[in-house]
Design an enzyme around this catalytic site. Structure first.
Site, PDB file in Angstrom:
ATOM      1  CG  HIS A 151      -1.969   1.023   1.194  1.00 18.20           C
ATOM      2  ND1 HIS A 151      -2.102   2.396   0.941  1.00 18.20           N
ATOM      3  CD2 HIS A 151      -3.301   0.527   0.739  1.00 18.20           C
ATOM      4  CE1 HIS A 151      -3.235   2.879   0.975  1.00 18.20           C
ATOM      5  NE2 HIS A 151      -3.906   1.674   0.898  1.00 18.20           N
ATOM      6  NE  ARG A 250     -21.140  15.801   4.580  1.00 12.31           N
ATOM      7  CZ  ARG A 250     -20.032  14.768   4.994  1.00 12.31           C
ATOM      8  NH1 ARG A 250     -19.954  14.509   6.202  1.00 12.31           N
ATOM      9  NH2 ARG A 250     -19.653  14.336   3.835  1.00 12.31           N
TER      10      ARG A 250
END
Length: 595
Positions: A151, A250
């Site tokens: 990765h 949010r």
């Protein structure tokens, strides 16, 4: 930090899509990288191989409680998006299972085995690719070397190397899922000594969300950590000004705890040098300016796009939009005090905002707006410290947030800590690789985020808040009242809302209002400064022979922008800018005496 990258591919697996899990287990194409540990299951490289290959195409699962996102395109910007648990190229759809299901997974990991026992000192020695990367979780020891080696950004994963995953996993509750724990178990190489396990348990890991504020229980939660929720739609049309408790939430990161007494706002990038302002400075040095403005999330109504084809993002309904009064200092006034002059516009193009909310690496939320919006006398951009006449609540940016009226919610940065006048847009993940729209033919294999501009002004929008979809009404009521909201970005005023009870064959014009019933309406705004929504309502007779009604609404603004009639032509892989005609179906229940 391993957990965040582990989440990168684990969450692409859907419990509703068993084939995806099987495919993960059958892939064998990548060559192993990095040192191997022969005690570990050899299926792991295949799992990682498949994860890398499926990043851009795997399906995601839905849940009414939570959706998360996972970055699948740009490795360069992957970290910021992953740490935030949201963003443009973030695969959503993590299924939040009940605690009982998570416990089953934990028990699977903690089953007794003949694996060796390691001390914490031995685990700590494995903190590099040369010596192997080991971590612990709930008493187990896991060698994640192969995963790290495969990765990009492995140096960030090393933050957890040689230590426990719990402090990192506390940031994202989505890890408490059976499939995450099951695949982690394949990396297990031993058990942590009982003595060291007791030491770990004595040190309570800090949950960065533990200090988040309480929220009203009526809110429909789309994601718990970070908190994202919307009110029931019918509440929106009850009040022209949305009460702060019901205003949609949010958040991209944990809500920061900010001491108003020591709060400082730094304004940089202007010839006069850095200007530092306290909260008291904002309140006393600059005139107080008040506006009524609607904020809307770019993903509002994303759930309708999901019905066409699954997208990546929180599964918002129609209530990721709210209206409030905001008070504070004009950004224009603050920039002038910091040394802004007209000649700055010869080189500067943007004003960047940086929040005080951070992830575990210190990465902050950021965004930017065009300079001309920031300095315009008609732009009304606020450094707001009040919402609905009171101090801004923690969920909405206490003590100071930016309010950029007419602009997508993502640019209205909360918990504002820094303002930078610059020739460049914000380099933030959320400005560069999120909140952008693309063609319906663009997928995650072909998307180029640099090819599209960041969303600023939003398009015309309207929705039906009552009746609810699938509601039933009695024929004896004879009439039906339909209510909703309408709003357009860029200060364009909504001038008409058309409503149909027969799926769009015939239309009626709804009554608009810019205030609560029984009160004087808001004065008509100047052209280009209609920042607030219109609520609308219509009462119509029930069609005599209809057993079912398809109610449709569409809005028109003063530039004669109109909503598209269907979702497929505006579908996009992120599910943003969803503004097709809103439709609900209502059944008419006949009187039993007539049947």
């Amino acid at each position: 930090m391993f957990c965040l990258f582990f989440l990168f591919f684990l969450n692409l697996i859907s419990f509703q899509n068993i084939n995806a899990m099987l495919l993960f287990r059958r892939c064998h194409s990548l060559t192993r990288l990095g040192p191997l540990n022969t005690q570990r299951h050899q299926v792991a490289p295949a799992v990682v191989s498949c994860a890398v290959r499926l990043c851009s195409s795997s399906s995601s699962s839905e849940d009414h409680r939570s959706h998360q996102h996972v970055h699948s395109v740009s490795w360069k910007h992957g970290l910021a998006g992953l740490l935030a648990g949201t963003g443009a190229v973030l695969a959503y759809g993590l299924h939040h299972h009940k605690a009982e299901r998570a416990d089953i997974g934990v028990q699977t990991i903690e089953k007794s085995s003949s694996l060796p026992v390691f001390s914490q000192e031995e685990v700590t020695k494995h903190r590099s690719l040369e010596n192997g990367i080991w971590v612990t979780y709930k008493g187990g020891v896991y060698d994640i070397t192969e995963f790290v080696a495969m990765h990009p950004g492995g140096d960030k994963i090393l933050l957890a190397a040689g230590g426990a995953l719990e402090p990192f996993w506390a940031l994202y509750a989505v890890h408490n899922q059976e499939h995450v724990l099951e695949i982690l178990s394949e990396y297990k190489v031993g058990e942590l000594s009982l003595e060291d396990l007791k030491k770990q348990q004595a040190v309570k890991s800090s949950d960065p969300y533990s200090s988040d504020p309480e929220r009203h229980p009526v809110l429909h939660i789309n994601n718990l950590k970070p908190f994202n929720a919307e009110p029931p739609p019918e509440i929106l049309s009850d009040s022209y000004i949305t009460p702060s408790a019901f205003f949609f939430k949010r958040n991209h990161l944990p809500v920061p705890q900010v001491d108003p007494a020591s709060y400082q706002l730094h304004v940089e990038g202007l010839p006069g040098g850095t200007l530092t302002l306290s909260l008291e400075d904002l309140k006393t040095r600059f005139p107080k300016h008040t506006i009524t403005a609607t904020l809307q999330c770019a993903g509002n109504r994303r759930s309708e796009m999901n019905k066409v084809k699954q997208v990546k993002g929180l599964n918002w309904g129609i209530a990721a939009i709210s209206n409030a009064t905001w008070s504070g200092a004009l950004l224009r006034d603050v920039l002038l005090a910091a040394g802004y002059k007209p000649d700055v516009a010869q080189w500067a193009r943007h004003v960047q905002f940086e929040g005080l909310d951070t992830d575990v690496t210190g990465t902050t939320y950021g965004a930017s707006i065009p300079l001309n919006k920031a300095v315009s006398e008609e732009g009304d951009v606020l450094l707001a410290y009040q919402m609905n006449g009171e101090d801004i609540p923690p969920d909405h940016g206490f003590p100071v947030r930016v309010v950029v009226p007419g602009t997508v919610g993502a640019r209205n940065v909360k918990w504002l800590g820094k303002i930078v006048v610059s020739a460049d847009e914000s380099s933030s993940h959320w400005q560069q690789n999120d909140y952008k729209g693309f063609s319906p033919g663009t997928d995650w294999d072909t998307v180029d985020f640099k090819s599209a501009p960041a969303i600023q002004e939003l398009p015309i929008q309207s929705a039906i808040t009552t009746p609810a979809d699938s509601a039933e009404i009695d024929r004896s009521e004879e009439t039906l009242t339909v209510k909703g909201y309408a709003w357009s970005g860029g200060g364009r005023e909504v001038v008409r809302v058309d409503v149909s009870l027969d799926g769009g064959k015939t239309w009626q014009v709804a009554q608009l209002r810019s205030g609560d019933k029984g009160q004087a309406p808001e004065p008509s705004p100047p052209t280009g400064r209609a920042w607030a929504w219109k609520l609308w309502e219509i009462t119509a007779p029930l069609p005599p022979d209809a057993r079912e009604l398809e109610i449709v609404c569409k809005a028109v603004d003063n530039s004669y922008n109109m909503q598209p009639d269907t979702v497929p032509p505006i579908w996009n892989l992120r599910g943003v800018l969803s503004n097709a005609w809103h439709r609900v179906t209502v059944k008419i229940r006949e009187d039993e005496s007539e049947e």
